[in-house]
Design an enzyme around this catalytic site. Structure first.
Site, PDB file in Angstrom:
ATOM      1  N   LYS A   1      13.556  77.329 -12.085  1.00  0.00           N
ATOM      2  CA  LYS A   1      13.713  78.184 -13.142  1.00  0.00           C
ATOM      3  C   LYS A   1      12.178  78.564 -13.728  1.00  0.00           C
ATOM      4  O   LYS A   1      11.904  79.663 -13.883  1.00  0.00           O
ATOM      5  CB  LYS A   1      14.558  78.097 -14.139  1.00  0.00           C
TER       6      LYS A   1
ATOM      7  N   GLU B   1      15.420  79.540 -23.392  1.00  0.00           N
ATOM      8  CA  GLU B   1      14.942  81.088 -23.507  1.00  0.00           C
ATOM      9  C   GLU B   1      15.665  81.622 -24.491  1.00  0.00           C
ATOM     10  O   GLU B   1      16.965  81.213 -25.125  1.00  0.00           O
ATOM     11  CB  GLU B   1      15.022  81.726 -22.193  1.00  0.00           C
TER      12      GLU B   1
ATOM     13  N   HIS C   1      29.637  80.446 -17.990  1.00  0.00           N
ATOM     14  CA  HIS C   1      28.534  81.066 -17.087  1.00  0.00           C
ATOM     15  C   HIS C   1      29.106  80.890 -15.736  1.00  0.00           C
ATOM     16  O   HIS C   1      28.175  81.051 -14.708  1.00  0.00           O
ATOM     17  CB  HIS C   1      27.003  80.396 -17.179  1.00  0.00           C
TER      18      HIS C   1
ATOM     19  N   ARG D   1      20.456  82.651  -1.249  1.00  0.00           N
ATOM     20  CA  ARG D   1      21.376  82.247  -0.346  1.00  0.00           C
ATOM     21  C   ARG D   1      22.492  83.260  -0.436  1.00  0.00           C
ATOM     22  O   ARG D   1      22.206  84.382  -1.156  1.00  0.00           O
ATOM     23  CB  ARG D   1      22.278  81.042  -0.948  1.00  0.00           C
TER      24      ARG D   1
END
Lengths: 173, 504
Positions: free
Chosen positions: B116, B200, B235, B291
């Protein structure tokens, strides 16, 4: 024959059922009388039911005779269905203070233990973290109480329904 | 074109890849753990080889064994599916070092996009807008509290190596940080072998919109529009649709161009997905999934392509032949059917599949590897099937999905199908005005008590439960053929509304 039902959604029903033939029934629900038939389609959980002329494809899973999960029209309803005798027994049992046993909902690995013997727990308080299917899940006490026994430690692999923690009721204050 | 490929995966995605391979007349090599010997992906393959014990470490993550099988079987290429080794750069390197083709991106693209922090840096350099946040991993929860304080709550705590919703938490106040940091970091360490975390800024009411891209080895990169994936819990995506309600042609082209820039920045090849958060008309790069995605099937349907076929063709060195700027031709919705118990905080549900009824009819595609007597084991992901509906409009796709979920039944385990059906019928979903917090708010509000079901379905279920008890108690044989003694249908018809009331 009278049955008392409780759904996981919190509704109660009192249903009287009387067989008019081997697969036809007369049912009274909240004072309403309805006719129904009921057929086992495949012997593995699919049923054909017609209730007052409306046709249904029902799927039923059961954990025991009283605990049923009925799926109908894509909606699933968990039901506790007790006859009169079972209901009386159930009411008696629930009036006693409960000694809660927290079991593993599925096989997994204990990632963290959050309580020790003697801890006082609130209802809903987490007791440990279990990892299964790559997700970590907190296992919590439903009723709260005092931790009497912790039967697992971090890193233990547990099978489904393994007893993890035993509680006893909070002392009366 | 390849003559034989190895599919290094299991379950519905292995079967999905196998199906396309067979259509392309490519022979397939299946691999399996001891838990999966009877699986459909094994039974339908041309060749099948045992990997080892049931845990992923003994089987689907075992690179040595997979490479050995590839050599032994004479497979020329390996498709990794998703999960397991699909985003493992070391695996790509080893596949290529063995003289085989990896059906997916390069190790280098995977390394950059898989981290990330690295990917954020690469995107900032390429001029793709990113979410305000920090560029370096946190040392501990104390530093996390300090940084979060400066950034302002709410913040997102994320695993540097994360994916699939593991190791991510939203932190709304300082007091939540310490506990969340420990759990999320632990989860990340267990799932990815890397417990590094970063922070973040958390955007309010964001929509999760992702863009499908395809890149060949001749320098062409194209996009195949967006997927709306905002219906998530912890999530984990539950329902996806394409095209997205709020994305018009102009925004689609802007997001598509940004996705292509992102892919070009890492010399991407194969199929990939660039995820964005769309908030207040602006979109921010979230991450790139290097992917095939679970939800690729809705893109298959709305663009009338087969993404697995495209991946295989790209890997074989073919040029992309699809035209640029394709527009969606249909609307599609996907519902993931997970072995999870909605009444028990979505805990994984395991058991032996039985009593299964798969929907069909116009506009319905079911990607699953389910069969009667299949064991749903705790070793693998809880997703057991995907139902994909499509139609000429969103309304038609939605009606078809609701109808399909009413037909579906997966017995032996508990699934989220009922919750998905209720959600599809909810006002916010119907209007298409949902954001990434919608599902969790819906679950909290609807909860186990108030459900937006037709009035009397619960009554019917109660009657059925009683009939089942009587039926079981009297031990009757299936399909009794005794003559009917009930009311004649005309009388029953007349009494319906009077007695049960709700068939208006």
């Amino acid at each position: 024959m009278k049955y008392f039902l409780k759904s996981a959604q919190g509704r109660s029903f009192e249903i009287n059922v009387e067989a008019t033939s081997s697969d036809h029934f007369r049912i009274t629900l909240d004072g309403k009388e309805v006719e129904a038939d009921f057929f086992d389609v495949d012997g593995s959980g699919q049923y054909a039911a017609a209730i007052q002329g409306r046709s249904f494809a029902a799927s039923i899973e059961q954990t025991d005779e009283q605990h049923l999960r009925v799926t109908i029209g894509g909606e699933t309803f968990s039901m506790l269905a007790e006859d009169e005798g079972e209901q009386v027994a159930g009411v008696l049992a629930s009036s006693r203070p409960k000694a809660e046993v927290i079991k593993a909902a599925m096989p997994g690995v204990v990632i963290a233990v959050r309580v020790s013997v003697g801890d006082h727990l609130e209802p809903g308080q987490a007791v440990l973290v279990l990892e299964a299917m790559k997700m970590q899940n907190e296992m919590a006490s439903q009723e709260g109480g005092v931790v009497k026994e912790v039967l697992v430690a971090e890193g233990d692999t547990v099978s489904a329904n393994a007893v993890l923690v035993r509680l006893e009721p909070l002392p009366e204050s | 074109m390849f003559k034989k490929i190895l599919i290094a995966n299991r379950g519905e995605i292995a079967l999905r890849i196998l199906r396309t391979s067979r259509e392309m007349e490519i022979e397939t090599v299946a691999v399996y753990s001891d838990a999966d010997r009877n699986s459909l992906h094994v039974r339908f393959a041309n060749e099948a080889y045992r990997l080892g014990g049931p845990t992923p470490a003994e089987s689907y993550l075992c690179m040595d064994r997979i490479l050995e099988i590839a050599q032994e079987s004479g497979a020329e290429a390996i498709h990794p599916g998703f999960g397991f080794l699909a985003e493992n750069a070391e695996f790509v390197e080893r596949v290529e070092a063995a003289g085989l083709v990896f059906i997916g991106p390069t190790a280098q693209a995977m390394q950059v996009m898989g981290d990330k922090i690295e990917s954020r840096k690469a995107m900032m350099k390429a001029g793709v807008s990113v979410i305000p946040g920090m560029a370096e991993p946190l040392s501990d929860s104390c530093q996390a509290e300090q940084v979060a304080h400066e950034m302002g709550y709410p913040v997102m705590l994320k695993a540097s190596a994360g994916g699939g919703g593991k190791g991510i938490r939203i932190i709304r106040e300082a007091s939540e940080m310490k506990g969340a940091f420990t759990i999320a970091s632990g989860e990340a360490k267990n799932s990815f072998g890397d417990g590094r975390m970063y922070l973040e800024k958390y955007l309010e009411q964001p929509r999760h919109i992702e863009v499908q891209i395809l890149a060949d080895t001749h320098g062409r990169v194209m996009h195949l529009g967006e997927r709306e994936c905002s219906i998530q819990r912890r999530h984990q995506k539950l329902i996806e649709e394409a095209p997205a309600n709020y994305v018009d042609i102009a925004l689609r082209e802007r997001m598509g161009a940004a996705a292509i820039t992102a892919a070009e920045a890492v010399q991407y090849r194969s199929a990939g997905t660039v995820e964005f958060l769309l908030s207040g008309g602006e979109f921010y790069f979230l991450e790139m999934n290097t992917r095939l995605q679970v939800e690729h099937a809705i893109t298959d349907v709305v663009y009338d392509v087969d993404l697995v076929e495209q991946m295989i063709r790209i890997a074989a060195g073919e040029k992309l032949t699809l035209p640029d700027s394709m527009q969606p031709r249909r609307h599609a919705i996907e519902v993931r059917i997970n072995a999870e118990d909605p009444e028990n905080n979505f805990m994984p549900s395991i058991g032996k599949i039985g009593n299964i009824r798969i929907p069909g009819g116009p506009g319905i595609r079911v990607d699953s590897a389910l069969f009667n007597a299949m064991e749903v084991s705790p070793h693998y992901d809880s997703m057991v099937a995907k139902v994909i509906s499509s139609g000429s409009s969103r309304e038609q796709a939605l009606r078809r999905m609701c109808r399909a979920l009413q037909e579906l039944h997966v017995g032996g385990i508990v699934t989220n199908a009922g919750v998905a059906l209720q959600l599809l019928q909810s006002k916010g979903f119907r209007a298409g005005t949902y954001d990434t917090g919608y599902l969790e708010r819906f679950l909290e509000a609807a909860g186990p008590v108030e459900r937006s079901v037709p009035d009397d379905l619960e009554e019917i279920a109660a009657i059925v439960a009683v009939l089942h008890r009587v039926h079981t108690a009297t031990g009757k044989v299936p399909l009794s053929s005794s003559p009917s003694s009930g009311l004649n249908p005309w009388v029953a018809q007349g009494r319906r509304q009077e007695l049960l009331g709700s068939r208006s």
